[in-house]
Motif scaffolding. Structure first.
Motif, PDB file in Angstrom:
ATOM      1  N   GLN A 166      20.647 -11.865  24.212  1.00  0.00           N
ATOM      2  CA  GLN A 166      20.260 -12.089  24.362  1.00  0.00           C
ATOM      3  C   GLN A 166      18.374 -10.996  24.477  1.00  0.00           C
ATOM      4  N   SER A 213      21.299 -23.158  29.816  1.00  0.00           N
ATOM      5  CA  SER A 213      21.455 -22.799  30.825  1.00  0.00           C
ATOM      6  C   SER A 213      22.033 -21.270  30.811  1.00  0.00           C
ATOM      7  N   GLY A 214      22.068 -19.796  31.684  1.00  0.00           N
ATOM      8  CA  GLY A 214      22.728 -18.590  31.080  1.00  0.00           C
ATOM      9  C   GLY A 214      21.590 -18.508  30.207  1.00  0.00           C
ATOM     10  N   GLN A 215      20.324 -18.692  30.348  1.00  0.00           N
ATOM     11  CA  GLN A 215      19.342 -17.564  29.348  1.00  0.00           C
ATOM     12  C   GLN A 215      18.668 -16.225  30.416  1.00  0.00           C
ATOM     13  N   SER A 240      16.347 -15.831  39.958  1.00  0.00           N
ATOM     14  CA  SER A 240      17.453 -15.105  39.430  1.00  0.00           C
ATOM     15  C   SER A 240      16.545 -15.261  38.161  1.00  0.00           C
ATOM     16  N   GLU A 253      18.208 -15.385  34.845  1.00  0.00           N
ATOM     17  CA  GLU A 253      19.021 -16.316  34.243  1.00  0.00           C
ATOM     18  C   GLU A 253      18.728 -17.879  34.832  1.00  0.00           C
ATOM     19  N   THR A 254      19.338 -18.677  33.641  1.00  0.00           N
ATOM     20  CA  THR A 254      18.483 -20.053  34.022  1.00  0.00           C
ATOM     21  C   THR A 254      19.855 -20.726  34.570  1.00  0.00           C
ATOM     22  N   ASP A 255      18.823 -21.638  35.600  1.00  0.00           N
ATOM     23  CA  ASP A 255      20.518 -22.832  35.938  1.00  0.00           C
ATOM     24  C   ASP A 255      20.405 -23.525  35.003  1.00  0.00           C
TER      25      ASP A 255
END
Length: 454
Positions: free
Chosen positions: A214, A293-295, A315, A317-319
């Motif tokens: 990323q 998620s995780g972005q 956060s 980081e995306t949920d």
């Protein structure tokens, strides 16, 4: 008794018959370090020559003595070297200081060459020549010039499936191609090999790609440099390539207040201090519209390009739904758009994947009002003055519009409706224009006849 012997050695005359000398390398190198440079400059660089001796059958001739001489003042590290097992000899010619021998473009032909000529000889009758220019001052050739380009302006974050070909051409001050020099490469994003060597046209081509992380998303700066050790000088050039992503980024900002200090309720606007704040939701979606998620999502808050306030980010980081949540703290300051200006003067919330140069970004404009934005003003209108008792065949469109004390429409707030006759929905949510439009109709009963208060 007769003894017979067998000698399998190739006679000397066979080995050396039809011998040829081939120059396999002619390279200017620095006086300080044996690093390839573009040309020979007296006192700064010298000429390295590799010659190969072969017989008529293209076999290497070992232990052949080759003699070197030059028509310009200078010295060889060895004048008559002996060929090795591969038929090669290596010599370096170092011109005396202040020697200058530069070919003139106006003359053509080997006999008209005004530069330096080194003659390479074997057995007196096998010769070849090496010709090159010798410059007197570094200003005659320096600075070098870079032409750097890319075949594409952008690639994708896809683990190297899409790439950019970075081409660099190097010329000296006279626009003569600088061949066989090593250029250094680096980048602040993505990946490129650390060095590449120019060809005979002074060109090197390198492949630039992403690392699949990323952090690569955004505008990558690719740097190319060359340091001339003899001159102790460096030239550098840069090109940019955008690393993009197929993901979509959606940004939503909502002013909220807290009921009993815990429960969030939507209000009309962000108010200075803790009265009301802006809730931020950034969502990363794939091409099908599903959350990813995780972005990693970065956020910033600016007014006319300058950072303001602070962001409380749960956060980066995306949920599981692809969301990142944050709240804007105005720091006790009001920020309002000014009517008539071309720019938005309030707070601009920006979300982006990668860094702030990323092409995958979303913005939302937010006004932070002083506390005197309250009380709101409510306007209620109907498109008709009367309807009939006809079980809803005739209706009235009831429009409610809400503004604050700064005449700004209040959006996304819930309004409550009731009437003492007929029927109307009990709630409605204002749109971006601060308006709710509902339909009022009769119930079809005699009790509805008369003046209805809505």
């Amino acid at each position: 008794m007769i003894n017979w012997g067998c000698d399998d050695r190739i006679p000397e005359e066979t080995l050396t018959s039809n011998a040829t000398i081939t120059i396999t390398e002619k390279q200017a190198i620095s006086d300080i370090d044996p690093i390839n440079v573009g040309e020979v400059v007296s006192g700064f660089s010298k000429m390295r020559i590799v010659a190969t001796l072969e017989n008529g059958s293209n076999q290497a001739i070992k232990d052949g003595i080759i003699t070197f001489s030059c028509d310009q003042a200078g010295s060889f590290d060895v004048i008559s070297p002996t060929t090795d097992v591969d038929g090669e000899v290596f010599v370096i010619f170092d011109p005396d200081d202040a020697v200058e021998a530069v070919d003139k473009l106006s003359t053509v032909g080997e006999d008209q060459f005004e530069g330096a000529t080194i003659t390479v000889t074997y057995n007196k009758n096998v010769t070849t020549k090496v010709q090159f220019n010798i410059y007197d001052e570094q200003e005659d050739v320096w600075p070098y010039v870079f032409n750097i380009s890319s075949d594409v302006s952008s690639i994708q974050l896809d683990n190297g499936l899409t790439t950019a070909e970075i081409e660099v051409q190097v010329f000296n001050k006279n626009y003569t191609p600088v061949d066989d020099v090593i250029l250094s490469f680096s980048s602040d994003k993505g990946f490129i090999e650390s060095d590449g060597t120019t060809d005979s046209s002074g060109t090197v081509k390198m492949i630039f790609r992403d690392n699949g992380t990323q952090e690569d998303i955004g505008l990558a700066s690719i740097y190319c440099s060359f340091t001339h050790p003899g001159f102790n000088k460096t030239i550098t050039d840069t090109i940019t390539v955008m690393i993009g992503t197929n993901s979509n980024l959606v940004l939503d900002t909502t002013p909220i207040s807290y009921l009993d200090g815990t429960t969030q309720i939507v209000v009309g606007e962000d108010i200075i201090g803790d009265i009301a704040v802006t809730r931020i939701v950034a969502t990363v979606l794939d091409t099908s519209g599903s959350g990813i998620s995780g972005q990693l999502v970065n956020l910033k808050a600016t007014v006319l390009g300058a950072a303001v306030g602070s962001l409380e980010i749960t956060s980066n980081e995306t949920d599981g739904q692809g969301n990142v949540y944050a709240y804007f703290d105005d720091g006790g300051n009001s920020y309002l758009d000014i009517a008539g200006t071309t720019e938005f003067d309030g707070v601009v919330i920006t979300a982006y994947l990668g860094d702030s140069t990323s092409a995958t970004a979303a913005i939302s404009n937010v006004n932070v009002y002083p506390s005197d934005a309250w009380p709101y003003v409510l306007y209620l209108n109907s498109d008709v003055d009367q309807i009939l008792l006809d079980n809803g065949i005739t209706t009235a469109q009831i429009e409610a519009r809400v503004e604050n004390q700064y005449n700004a429409p209040i959006q996304n707030v819930t309004l409550y409706f009731e009437s003492d006759a007929g029927t109307i929905n009990s709630t409605g949510v204002t749109g971006s224009d601060g308006v709710v439009t509902l339909t009022f109709s009769d119930n079809g009963t005699q009790e509805d006849i008369g003046l209805a208060n809505i």
